[in-house]
Structures are given as C-alpha cells and as structure tokens.
Design an enzyme around this catalytic site. Sequence first.
Site, PDB file in Angstrom:
ATOM      1  N   SER A 272     -58.786  -2.112 -13.708  1.00 35.40           N
ATOM      2  CA  SER A 272     -57.476  -2.578 -13.944  1.00 35.40           C
ATOM      3  C   SER A 272     -57.397  -3.166 -15.354  1.00 35.40           C
ATOM      4  CB  SER A 272     -56.783  -3.416 -13.021  1.00 35.40           C
ATOM      5  OG  SER A 272     -55.497  -4.254 -13.465  1.00 35.40           O
TER       6      SER A 272
ATOM      7  N   TYR B  86     -58.047  -9.894  -6.375  1.00 34.15           N
ATOM      8  CA  TYR B  86     -57.698  -8.782  -7.150  1.00 34.15           C
ATOM      9  C   TYR B  86     -58.481  -8.714  -8.445  1.00 34.15           C
ATOM     10  CZ  TYR B  86     -55.097  -4.859  -9.182  1.00 34.15           C
ATOM     11  OH  TYR B  86     -55.048  -3.665 -10.046  1.00 34.15           O
TER      12      TYR B  86
ATOM     13  N   LYS C   5     -61.566  -6.751  -9.824  1.00 36.04           N
ATOM     14  CA  LYS C   5     -61.475  -5.427 -11.053  1.00 36.04           C
ATOM     15  C   LYS C   5     -62.337  -6.029 -12.162  1.00 36.04           C
ATOM     16  CE  LYS C   5     -58.340  -3.113  -8.777  1.00 36.04           C
ATOM     17  NZ  LYS C   5     -58.768  -1.617  -8.646  1.00 36.04           N
TER      18      LYS C   5
END
Length: 259
Positions: free
Chosen positions: A141, A154, A158
């Site tokens: 991401s 998150y 990532k």
Amino acid sequence: MRRLEGKVALVTGGTGGIGAATVARLASEGARVVFTGSNADAAARVCADTGAEFERARVEDAAGWPALMERILARHGRLDIAFANAGVEAGDGSVESISIEGWEQIVAVNLTGVMLTCKAAVTAMRANPGGPGGSIIVNSSMSAYKPMGNFIAYSTTKGALIALTKSVAIHCANQGTPIRANSIHPGVVETDMIKNIIAKQEDPAAARAAYNGMAPLGRMAQVEEVAALVAFLASDEAAFISGSEYAIDGASTAGMMGV
C-alpha cells in the site's frame, strides 16, 4: 494479449476488490487461476465470471497451507504466479487505542499470511516441471510510505512487506532460481467498499470529490488498473524485474501537491 498462456496462478483474497479484478485479468491473459478467501457467495460469482477455481482458506493458517498447495499441484502440476493480496484493517487504531487482539490479527493476516504465501509459492515454483521459475507479487500500500496515525497495525505491516518482498527476491536470486518477487503499492482504489462508503455519506458528491482529491492525478485508481500492473509483473515481459517496489497511486507518494 494472452501473455500468461499455460501458466498457473494463485491469488489470495480473490473474492472482491483488487483480488477479484486480478483473478479476472490473469484468467483473460490465459492463466489457470486458483483464488482463496472466505466469502463463498462472492467466490461463486467470481468463478462464474472467470472460470477460476475457489479454495476456502485463511492465509494466516500455517497448518492449512501444505494441503492447499497439494490440491493445486495435484490439479495443475505447477505454480507460476502468486499474488499475495489478502489483507485486513478491521480492528486497527492509533498506538493508544488499538487492542492487542486487533494488532495480532492484522499482523497475522497482513504480514504472517504474506510470508506463508511466499514460502509456499517458492517451494512450489522451485519444483516446477521444466525447472524452477515464477513470479510473486505482494500487495502492499502507499501507506508503507505514508503511514496513517489511526491505522498503526495496517501501516506497520504494509511497510514491513517491502523488506519481506526484497528478502524473498534476494534469497531466490542467491539460490540461482529465477523466482522473482516484487511489491505493489496502490493508493486510494475505487473498490466496492469505497463506493458503498461514498453512497452512505450525507453528500456523496462531496465525499467522492474528497477521495478523488487524495491523488495529484485527481481521481481514484480503478481495480482493473492495479490488476494490469500485477499481470505485467507476472508475465515474462518482467523477467528481469525482482526486488522492486511499484507505486500505483496517482503520484500521491511522489511529493507534495503543487510543489
């Protein structure tokens, strides 16, 4: 084009969004595609639309991987492409608000699950008839470069996927095996989830404009555009590309807007 004719592909998290679009793109390029997930109804629609095969599986379940790979190899005899796409963000928060349970679940899926996908893929690709070879693509991401304060798990996972992917690429190269590994870094993508969020806002037009404005190019990415990048990296056209990072974010991480 049918760049992937004769190749076998595995897509994790393939029941919706980028995953489903990638299943469709790889199949359209000639690959035989197996995809995983947990939503059987959504999986049935993807299978009907693409001719792909569905396997119910959780990427973080280490004990389930050997049997999954045995089934794929028994049916298809090889593995050429692995798209490590499955990921979650539910239960995330800031460093102050996140629970240990939320942290551990996101790390299990987004990081351990990707490692297990790569581990299984490398083992299978090493044993391919005709000699080892294959392409692993990891879905990270733009949050790897622009972490979010309210999504600590998150963002952290990532970011860690960059190092994980490069480690896989270097290991395979050092072993003398033409198994490649690269990561992709999407920005805001107009998935069904994003569309539903926009539709539920008091002013959907303003919400859409806000999402579009997150990228200097002035719009969200389409799932098909991300799938196209995966298909390229999976193909023999990318045979000398390994250990690289590909941002697909409309210049979001290239610099500050207007500078």
